[in-house]
Design a protein around this motif. Structure first.
Motif, PDB file in Angstrom:
ATOM      1  N   THR A 148       0.809  -1.107  -0.005  1.00  0.00           N
ATOM      2  CA  THR A 148      -0.071  -0.010  -0.124  1.00  0.00           C
ATOM      3  C   THR A 148       0.955   1.340   0.063  1.00  0.00           C
ATOM      4  O   THR A 148       2.142   1.217   0.580  1.00  0.00           O
ATOM      5  CB  THR A 148      -0.940   0.130   1.235  1.00  0.00           C
ATOM      6  OG1 THR A 148      -0.056   0.070   2.400  1.00  0.00           O
ATOM      7  CG2 THR A 148      -1.819  -1.159   1.361  1.00  0.00           C
ATOM      8  N   ARG A 265      -3.523   7.668  -0.562  1.00  0.00           N
ATOM      9  CA  ARG A 265      -3.480   6.267  -0.433  1.00  0.00           C
ATOM     10  C   ARG A 265      -3.805   5.730  -1.495  1.00  0.00           C
ATOM     11  O   ARG A 265      -4.771   5.707  -2.535  1.00  0.00           O
ATOM     12  CB  ARG A 265      -4.799   6.100   0.524  1.00  0.00           C
ATOM     13  CG  ARG A 265      -5.453   4.530   0.444  1.00  0.00           C
ATOM     14  CD  ARG A 265      -4.397   3.432   1.280  1.00  0.00           C
ATOM     15  NE  ARG A 265      -4.497   3.410   2.562  1.00  0.00           N
ATOM     16  CZ  ARG A 265      -3.503   3.738   3.585  1.00  0.00           C
ATOM     17  NH1 ARG A 265      -2.115   3.382   3.020  1.00  0.00           N
ATOM     18  NH2 ARG A 265      -3.611   3.428   4.716  1.00  0.00           N
ATOM     19  N   GLN A 355     -13.691   0.427  -2.295  1.00  0.00           N
ATOM     20  CA  GLN A 355     -12.993   1.434  -1.866  1.00  0.00           C
ATOM     21  C   GLN A 355     -12.364   2.414  -3.551  1.00  0.00           C
ATOM     22  O   GLN A 355     -11.628   2.084  -4.089  1.00  0.00           O
ATOM     23  CB  GLN A 355     -11.574   1.110  -1.226  1.00  0.00           C
ATOM     24  CG  GLN A 355     -10.865   2.692  -0.560  1.00  0.00           C
ATOM     25  CD  GLN A 355      -9.709   2.139   0.501  1.00  0.00           C
ATOM     26  OE1 GLN A 355      -9.716   0.863   0.758  1.00  0.00           O
ATOM     27  NE2 GLN A 355      -8.996   3.073   0.873  1.00  0.00           N
ATOM     28  N   VAL A 415     -14.246   8.708   3.250  1.00  0.00           N
ATOM     29  CA  VAL A 415     -12.999   8.567   4.044  1.00  0.00           C
ATOM     30  C   VAL A 415     -12.710   9.706   4.798  1.00  0.00           C
ATOM     31  O   VAL A 415     -12.798  10.879   4.503  1.00  0.00           O
ATOM     32  CB  VAL A 415     -12.103   7.927   3.113  1.00  0.00           C
ATOM     33  CG1 VAL A 415     -11.357   9.219   2.476  1.00  0.00           C
ATOM     34  CG2 VAL A 415     -10.826   7.393   3.901  1.00  0.00           C
ATOM     35  N   PRO A 417      -9.179  10.378   6.160  1.00  0.00           N
ATOM     36  CA  PRO A 417      -7.748   9.759   6.304  1.00  0.00           C
ATOM     37  C   PRO A 417      -6.809  10.349   7.637  1.00  0.00           C
ATOM     38  O   PRO A 417      -6.110   9.623   7.966  1.00  0.00           O
ATOM     39  CB  PRO A 417      -7.215  10.262   5.075  1.00  0.00           C
ATOM     40  CG  PRO A 417      -7.909  11.611   4.710  1.00  0.00           C
ATOM     41  CD  PRO A 417      -9.341  11.522   5.214  1.00  0.00           C
ATOM     42  N   ARG A 420      -3.074   9.229   7.984  1.00  0.00           N
ATOM     43  CA  ARG A 420      -2.565   8.118   7.247  1.00  0.00           C
ATOM     44  C   ARG A 420      -2.170   8.435   5.801  1.00  0.00           C
ATOM     45  O   ARG A 420      -1.258   7.773   5.285  1.00  0.00           O
ATOM     46  CB  ARG A 420      -3.882   6.960   7.157  1.00  0.00           C
ATOM     47  CG  ARG A 420      -4.259   6.246   8.444  1.00  0.00           C
ATOM     48  CD  ARG A 420      -5.308   5.103   8.231  1.00  0.00           C
ATOM     49  NE  ARG A 420      -5.419   4.469   9.481  1.00  0.00           N
ATOM     50  CZ  ARG A 420      -4.648   3.584  10.179  1.00  0.00           C
ATOM     51  NH1 ARG A 420      -3.375   3.338   9.773  1.00  0.00           N
ATOM     52  NH2 ARG A 420      -5.376   3.308  11.175  1.00  0.00           N
ATOM     53  N   LEU A 424      -7.517   9.919  -0.895  1.00  0.00           N
ATOM     54  CA  LEU A 424      -7.621   8.495  -1.385  1.00  0.00           C
ATOM     55  C   LEU A 424      -7.674   8.435  -2.846  1.00  0.00           C
ATOM     56  O   LEU A 424      -8.439   9.133  -3.631  1.00  0.00           O
ATOM     57  CB  LEU A 424      -9.309   7.809  -0.783  1.00  0.00           C
ATOM     58  CG  LEU A 424      -9.431   6.402  -1.057  1.00  0.00           C
ATOM     59  CD1 LEU A 424     -10.435   5.920  -0.119  1.00  0.00           C
ATOM     60  CD2 LEU A 424     -10.361   6.389  -2.344  1.00  0.00           C
ATOM     61  N   ASP A 473      -8.522   2.059   7.193  1.00  0.00           N
ATOM     62  CA  ASP A 473      -9.045   3.243   6.417  1.00  0.00           C
ATOM     63  C   ASP A 473     -10.458   3.697   6.634  1.00  0.00           C
ATOM     64  O   ASP A 473     -10.976   4.804   6.729  1.00  0.00           O
ATOM     65  CB  ASP A 473      -9.026   3.250   4.828  1.00  0.00           C
ATOM     66  CG  ASP A 473      -7.411   3.018   4.388  1.00  0.00           C
ATOM     67  OD1 ASP A 473      -6.537   3.396   5.152  1.00  0.00           O
ATOM     68  OD2 ASP A 473      -7.143   2.947   3.228  1.00  0.00           O
ATOM     69  N   TRP A 474     -11.311   2.463   6.884  1.00  0.00           N
ATOM     70  CA  TRP A 474     -12.557   2.897   7.306  1.00  0.00           C
ATOM     71  C   TRP A 474     -12.849   3.527   8.763  1.00  0.00           C
ATOM     72  O   TRP A 474     -13.706   4.434   8.803  1.00  0.00           O
ATOM     73  CB  TRP A 474     -13.196   1.375   7.255  1.00  0.00           C
ATOM     74  CG  TRP A 474     -14.851   1.520   7.703  1.00  0.00           C
ATOM     75  CD1 TRP A 474     -15.354   1.378   8.828  1.00  0.00           C
ATOM     76  CD2 TRP A 474     -15.935   1.521   6.594  1.00  0.00           C
ATOM     77  NE1 TRP A 474     -16.841   1.401   8.857  1.00  0.00           N
ATOM     78  CE2 TRP A 474     -17.066   1.576   7.546  1.00  0.00           C
ATOM     79  CE3 TRP A 474     -16.011   1.706   5.485  1.00  0.00           C
ATOM     80  CZ2 TRP A 474     -18.570   1.821   7.048  1.00  0.00           C
ATOM     81  CZ3 TRP A 474     -17.383   2.022   4.656  1.00  0.00           C
ATOM     82  CH2 TRP A 474     -18.437   1.770   5.834  1.00  0.00           C
ATOM     83  N   GLY A 476     -10.291   5.414  10.017  1.00  0.00           N
ATOM     84  CA  GLY A 476      -9.522   6.564  10.039  1.00  0.00           C
ATOM     85  C   GLY A 476      -8.566   6.510  10.863  1.00  0.00           C
ATOM     86  O   GLY A 476      -8.367   5.837  11.636  1.00  0.00           O
ATOM     87  N   GLY A 477      -7.656   7.600  10.636  1.00  0.00           N
ATOM     88  CA  GLY A 477      -6.279   7.552  11.291  1.00  0.00           C
ATOM     89  C   GLY A 477      -6.518   8.114  12.547  1.00  0.00           C
ATOM     90  O   GLY A 477      -7.589   8.401  13.296  1.00  0.00           O
TER      91      GLY A 477
END
Length: 525
Positions: A148, A265, A355, A415, A417, A420, A424, A473-474, A476-477
């Motif tokens: 990733t 991402r 995604q 999303v 993020p 992260r 996206l 990712d779902w 969140g960071g």
């Protein structure tokens, strides 16, 4: 596995394609393609447009044969053998019926209408001249490295590093100095190095990209740009590379913010498989050698370039690469279209994780809803960048309302993020045992008009790897603070704690355990 657009040979001569409107002055070079059994004489055949009937020359031919009056121009438009036919009828752009006869008997008839510029009429539809017919290529027990971005940009460089035979890179944009240095080093070692990029990306080609491509050409790297009136694709949007026996396919552009790990991402995969690498090499060759492929220096002489903001942010590396074996298939659009993607969606039985930057193609959206209606636990995670945020929020609302109304195991969100990544850029799908990785956005143009490259991986382990990434990712960071701000915050908390400790004491023997105020000394009031 790979071939230019052809028709299977039949037992008799037939009309395989018609090009009435080539991109030439006065439509010079227009032609008709025949599909001919092996060692067939064209003597005795005639071709008529209803006004003019011409006899075909008495030559023995096989396979695909193009009939034309201007053979020199026709040879620039087709890879078939070109046969000159004196008096060849002018083909009407508005449409007409062509009749092929042998000794007066009709053997084939083709009717077309409204010929678009630079396209061929074949099998009842118009296709761009030079269109390919790339079949899906597959391998079993393929060595796979799945990764990733922005977590593991070193995997991209590792796939390219050390190649000594060939490096064939294709992208939408290319402005990565690090990748360029690897390509230049490969060329210096004597490897064949070729780069193919889109000539009209949204927003234009940047100054940074022009500088990088200039350096590549100076390093003896062959750079071509897909552009101009003969372009077969709305956009060359694929992001892949072939390095010796390795095939690298990602969702990310060849720039610091993409494969460099400084913004988006993305998902990527390296396949160590000679057959799949050769398959993509053939795609690269077909896309590089047609008339829409322009050498970089020629393109640059007439181009203007745009300023581009550099991506320099850094992000945590939460996910290492996954290494193992899996079944792998490589497919491209517009040749495959949407069939392989729909097949993966329709075969989901337990989970479906989608995604995407956005969803604008109802076929994919409906297939996702159908999975939820079959009882498949479905999650849809959409991009939150400024240019898609509002429309994605509206789609999420629609999906949530549908799920509530029908009682579906479907959830959707935009999303968040946080730390992260910046935004996206994934175009991915995960089921219980399959993954889709690559450049294909879920919109009509990507499916029907763009060159896109995708990989379908089948195996529980690799699917679970990407499912873990999806779940992170779902959720969140975590919010990140700069180190200085974090240190300052910590000092404030410690200072506040010291004041509180001085002002509050706790009774260890009291039954209630309620804090007891310590009286302040007079001097402190």
């Amino acid at each position: 596995m790979f071939r230019l657009l052809t028709l299977a040979l039949v037992l008799s001569v037939s009309v395989a394609g018609v090009v009435p409107n080539p991109v030439t002055d006065g439509d010079r070079g227009e032609y008709v393609t025949l599909s001919v059994p092996e060692n067939t004489s064209l003597g005795g055949y005639t071709l008529s447009d209803g006004e003019t009937t011409v006899s075909l020359p008495n030559v023995t031919v096989s396979g695909r044969v193009a009939l034309a009056a201007d053979t020199a121009l026709a040879r620039n438009l087709t890879d078939a053998r070109v046969v000159r036919v004196p008096g060849f009828p002018r083909l009407a752009n508005g449409g007409e019926t062509l009749v092929l006869r042998r000794n007066g008997t009709v053997v084939d008839r083709v009717t077309y209408a409204d010929a678009p510029e630079g396209e061929v009429f074949i099998n009842g539809e118009w296709r761009p001249l030079g269109a390919t017919d790339v079949r899906t290529a597959s391998g079993t027990d393929v060595d796979v490295s799945a990764f990733t971005l922005p977590d593991a940009p070193e995997r991209v460089r590792a796939a390219l590093r050390g190649a000594d035979d060939r490096v064939l890179l294709a992208g939408y944009t290319f402005s990565s100095p690090r990748v360029a240095r690897l390509l230049a080093a490969a060329a210096d070692r004597g490897a064949t190095v070729r780069v193919l990029v889109e000539g009209g990306p949204v927003g234009g080609v940047t100054d940074a990209s022009a500088r990088v491509l200039d350096r590549l050409v100076a390093s003896e790297v062959a750079v071509r740009v897909l552009n101009g009136p003969r372009a077969r694709y709305a956009y060359h949007h694929a992001k892949y590379a072939v390095a010796d026996d390795r095939a690298l396919v990602t969702s990310e552009n060849w720039k610091p913010g993409g494969v460099g790990g400084h913004a988006t991402r993305g998902w990527g995969v390296v396949l160590r498989d000679r057959g799949l690498a050769d398959h993509l090499a053939a795609v690269h060759a077909a896309d590089s050698t047609w008339r829409d492929g322009i050498p970089w220096r020629e393109y640059r002489a007439n181009a203007t370039f745009q300023d581009g903001a550099p991506a320099t942010d850094t992000y945590r590396s939460d996910f290492d690469a996954w290494n193992g074996t899996a079944e792998a298939s490589v497919f491209v659009t517009p040749d495959d279209g949407h069939q392989t993607t729909l097949s993966v969606l329709r075969n989901a039985t337990d989970r479906l994780l989608v995604q995407q930057v956005r969803i604008d193609d109802d076929r994919f959206l409906n297939a996702t809803l159908d999975a939820a209606r079959r009882g498949v636990h479905t999650r849809v995670l959409l991009g939150g960048a400024w240019y898609v945020r509002e429309e994605n929020r509206k789609l999420v609302d629609r999906l949530r309302k549908t799920a509530r109304a029908e009682g579906l195991p479907l959830r959707a969100r935009v999303v968040d993020p946080r730390s992260r990544f910046d935004h996206l850029h994934v175009k991915g799908v995960v089921t219980e045992n399959a993954v889709l990785v690559g450049s294909l956005n879920w919109n009509h143009e990507s499916v029907e008009n763009n060159r896109e490259v995708m990989v379908a991986l089948r195996g529980r382990a690799v699917a679970d790897y990407y499912a873990d990434v999806f779940r992170a990712d779902w959720r969140g960071g975590v919010w990140r603070l700069p180190l200085v701000a974090l240190a300052g915050t910590l000092l404030v908390v410690l200072a506040a704690g010291g004041v509180l400790w001085r002002r509050v004491s706790f009774s260890g023997s009291g039954r209630s355990g309620v804090p007891r105020r310590v009286p302040r000394p007079p001097s402190s009031r």
